[in-house]
Write a protein that holds these residues in place. Structure first.
Motif, PDB file in Angstrom:
ATOM      1  N   THR A 163       0.954   5.602   1.632  1.00 22.71           N
ATOM      2  CA  THR A 163       0.404   6.122   2.727  1.00 22.71           C
ATOM      3  C   THR A 163       0.602   7.736   2.524  1.00 22.71           C
ATOM      4  O   THR A 163       1.734   7.701   2.901  1.00 22.71           O
ATOM      5  CB  THR A 163      -0.022   5.734   4.222  1.00 22.71           C
ATOM      6  OG1 THR A 163      -0.176   4.678   3.668  1.00 22.71           O
ATOM      7  CG2 THR A 163      -0.278   6.851   4.761  1.00 22.71           C
TER       8      THR A 163
ATOM      9  N   SER B 101       1.309  -0.834  -0.313  1.00 27.82           N
ATOM     10  CA  SER B 101       0.189   0.159   0.096  1.00 27.82           C
ATOM     11  C   SER B 101       0.819   1.018  -0.418  1.00 27.82           C
ATOM     12  O   SER B 101       2.621   1.163   0.264  1.00 27.82           O
ATOM     13  CB  SER B 101      -0.841  -0.108   1.216  1.00 27.82           C
ATOM     14  OG  SER B 101       0.053  -0.073   2.492  1.00 27.82           O
TER      15      SER B 101
ATOM     16  N   GLU C 131      -4.631   1.522  -1.446  1.00 29.70           N
ATOM     17  CA  GLU C 131      -4.652   0.137  -1.552  1.00 29.70           C
ATOM     18  C   GLU C 131      -3.152  -1.019  -1.641  1.00 29.70           C
ATOM     19  O   GLU C 131      -3.105  -0.634  -2.684  1.00 29.70           O
ATOM     20  CB  GLU C 131      -6.020  -0.720  -1.353  1.00 29.70           C
ATOM     21  CG  GLU C 131      -7.012  -0.330  -0.063  1.00 29.70           C
ATOM     22  CD  GLU C 131      -6.492  -0.170   1.124  1.00 29.70           C
ATOM     23  OE1 GLU C 131      -5.727  -1.671   1.626  1.00 29.70           O
ATOM     24  OE2 GLU C 131      -7.696   0.087   1.973  1.00 29.70           O
ATOM     25  N   ASP C 132      -3.154  -1.532  -1.422  1.00 30.83           N
ATOM     26  CA  ASP C 132      -2.570  -2.921  -2.196  1.00 30.83           C
ATOM     27  C   ASP C 132      -3.211  -3.543  -2.755  1.00 30.83           C
ATOM     28  O   ASP C 132      -4.295  -4.007  -3.441  1.00 30.83           O
ATOM     29  CB  ASP C 132      -2.387  -4.054  -1.070  1.00 30.83           C
ATOM     30  CG  ASP C 132      -0.683  -4.516  -1.842  1.00 30.83           C
ATOM     31  OD1 ASP C 132      -0.776  -4.687  -2.509  1.00 30.83           O
ATOM     32  OD2 ASP C 132      -0.854  -6.589  -1.416  1.00 30.83           O
TER      33      ASP C 132
ATOM     34  N   THR D  25       0.475  -2.343  -6.883  1.00 27.82           N
ATOM     35  CA  THR D  25      -0.375  -1.079  -6.706  1.00 27.82           C
ATOM     36  C   THR D  25       0.482   0.048  -8.020  1.00 27.82           C
ATOM     37  O   THR D  25       2.119   0.274  -8.116  1.00 27.82           O
ATOM     38  CB  THR D  25       0.387  -0.483  -5.712  1.00 27.82           C
ATOM     39  OG1 THR D  25       0.100  -1.541  -4.612  1.00 27.82           O
ATOM     40  CG2 THR D  25      -0.348   0.687  -4.427  1.00 27.82           C
TER      41      THR D  25
ATOM     42  N   HIS E 189      -4.637   7.053   1.888  1.00 28.43           N
ATOM     43  CA  HIS E 189      -4.112   5.508   1.501  1.00 28.43           C
ATOM     44  C   HIS E 189      -4.904   5.559  -0.140  1.00 28.43           C
ATOM     45  O   HIS E 189      -5.793   5.137   0.534  1.00 28.43           O
ATOM     46  CB  HIS E 189      -4.765   5.103   3.180  1.00 28.43           C
ATOM     47  CG  HIS E 189      -4.364   4.390   3.054  1.00 28.43           C
ATOM     48  ND1 HIS E 189      -2.982   3.383   3.664  1.00 28.43           N
ATOM     49  CD2 HIS E 189      -4.657   2.822   3.091  1.00 28.43           C
ATOM     50  CE1 HIS E 189      -3.349   2.223   3.672  1.00 28.43           C
ATOM     51  NE2 HIS E 189      -3.877   1.425   3.019  1.00 28.43           N
TER      52      HIS E 189
ATOM     53  N   GLU F   6      -3.694  -1.272  -5.479  1.00 27.76           N
ATOM     54  CA  GLU F   6      -5.282  -0.269  -6.561  1.00 27.76           C
ATOM     55  C   GLU F   6      -4.633   0.699  -7.365  1.00 27.76           C
ATOM     56  O   GLU F   6      -3.352   0.386  -7.393  1.00 27.76           O
ATOM     57  CB  GLU F   6      -5.577   0.044  -5.129  1.00 27.76           C
ATOM     58  CG  GLU F   6      -6.521   1.352  -5.580  1.00 27.76           C
ATOM     59  CD  GLU F   6      -7.316   1.975  -4.843  1.00 27.76           C
ATOM     60  OE1 GLU F   6      -8.248   3.461  -4.821  1.00 27.76           O
ATOM     61  OE2 GLU F   6      -6.884   2.223  -2.912  1.00 27.76           O
TER      62      GLU F   6
END
Ligand code: ATP
Ligand code: MG
Length: 372
Positions: A5, A3, A29-30, A188, A27, A32
């Protein structure tokens, strides 16, 4: 994979008095695909470059997975970037271009060959591995640039307007390819563009920036259906949402001489904002109705844009601006109409906002007024 952030990340360039990116919290996500979108100068590239380690973070932190990388060198962040100007080395073949970063990193030849061949297969470049860049089309070159990033097997892909050098048709093709490739690889990805259509079509989620501030994050559907403020409402969607500020009397908004009833939950905020309300309605949220319908808004047809599957009227509010109307007369209104029955240029049509399809904002703050 990991992920990403942004934790209160702020960047102020030396010699400037205002942060280019201000207190960014985001944030990702992994796995995404997140699209950062906004007008020129809003801080998209700066955000991406902070994540890449190419720009200092003045306050706040950047994390990849659980690891704080704020002070980690770019080469140690396990990311790969694709830029708008992805200059390929002209004297190297496609295979050499794709494997170059690995060669520099001291990866052994057999491993490089294996990874380059795998990436070429994914990108449909197998037949071009021995060619030089000048013998490739624009789209193929763009795929080689993607290949250079893929062979590195990074935790995160960063892409800054990678399609802007391609012509319109190729851009549409390539954006679908990149989106499906990302889904297949599951890496990601943070993707920067100023094009809201690219954002809507490619992203799992979209983050809209303006003047260094994050405005809203959400899925394409959420951004389209419930924009958080007037800026997002006007930015997402094409043709753009119709937005105007109108006077409120007796629980109705006065739009171009018409009285449009308002839901009760907005009345308090309208009163607090000097009896004004900002209302948005998308071109497809308008129905053409007979002139005598109550609440019908007359629109003078300036232009009809026919796109085959769709047609849009570009018009102006037809009624004389009264003292009770805040918007200047001549405010443009866009109406989606049946492409098989378009009104004539110079005629007047009457439209009505479909119930529940209006977007209502506080006239002073520009924030959406929630119906709850
Ligand atoms: N090296 C720099 N020094 C000073 N100011 C900078 C520097 N780089 C960018 N800026 C300013 O920071 C702001 C954000 O720039 P950034 O490049 O992040 O915008 P952007 O959203 O990527 O825009 P574009 O769509 O035009 O690429 C702009 O106002 C820009 O002028
Ligand atoms: Mg930029």
């Amino acid at each position: 994979m990991a992920s990403v952030t942004f934790d209160h990340a702020t960047r102020t360039y030396p010699g400037t008095d205002r942060p280019a990116v201000n207190d960014l919290n985001l944030h990702i996500e992994d796995g995404e695909f997140l699209v950062l979108v906004g007008p020129s100068g809003c801080g998209k590239s700066t955000s991406l470059r902070m994540l890449a380690g190419l720009e200092d973070v003045n306050s706040g932190r950047i994390l990849i997975g659980d690891r704080d990388v704020t002070n980690v060198q770019p080469k140690d962040r396990d990311i790969a970037m694709v830029f708008q100007n992805y200059a390929l080395y002209p004297h190297m073949t496609v295979a050499e271009n794709m494997g170059f970063a690995l060669k520099i990193a001291g990866v052994d030849k057999a491993e490089i060959k294996k990874r380059v061949e795998e990436a070429a297969k994914i990108l449909d470049l197998t037949d071009y591995l021995e060619r030089k860049p000048k013998a490739l089309s624009g789209g193929q070159r763009q795929r080689v640039a993607m290949g250079r990033a893929i062979v590195r097997q990074p935790q995160v892909f960063l892409m800054d307007e990678p399609l802007s050098n391609l012509d319109a048709k190729l851009r549409v093709q390539t954006r679908t390819q990149i989106a499906s490739l990302q889904r297949r690889l599951g890496v990601t990805t943070v993707y920067v563009t100023h094009d809201q259509t690219e954002a809507l079509t490619m992203g799992d989620r979209i983050a809209v920036l303006k003047d260094g501030y994050l405005q809203q994050v959400g899925t394409p559907r959420e951004m389209y259906d419930t924009p958080a403020n007037v800026f997002v409402a006007g930015f997402i969607g094409s043709p753009a949402m119709n937005i105007g500020t109108f006077n409120v009397t007796d629980d109705v908004a006065l739009i171009g001489g018409s009285r449009v009833p308002l839901p009760s939950y907005v009345l308090g905020q309208a009163a607090a904002a000097g009896n004004k309300i900002t209302i948005g309605f998308r071109p497809e949220a308008l129905d053409i109705v007979p002139a005598e319908d109550s609440g019908a808004i007359p629109v003078y047809v300036n232009l009809v844009e026919e796109l085959g599957s769709d047609a849009f009227v570009y018009g102006t509010l037809a009624t004389e601006a009264g003292a009770d109307q805040v918007v200047p007369q001549g405010q443009e209104v866009i109406v989606r109409v049946n492409p098989r029955a378009v009104p004539e240029k110079g005629s007047v049509i009457n439209v009505k906002i479909r119930p529940g399809q209006e977007h209502i904002f506080n006239a002073e703050t520009g924030e959406r007024i929630a119906s709850a």
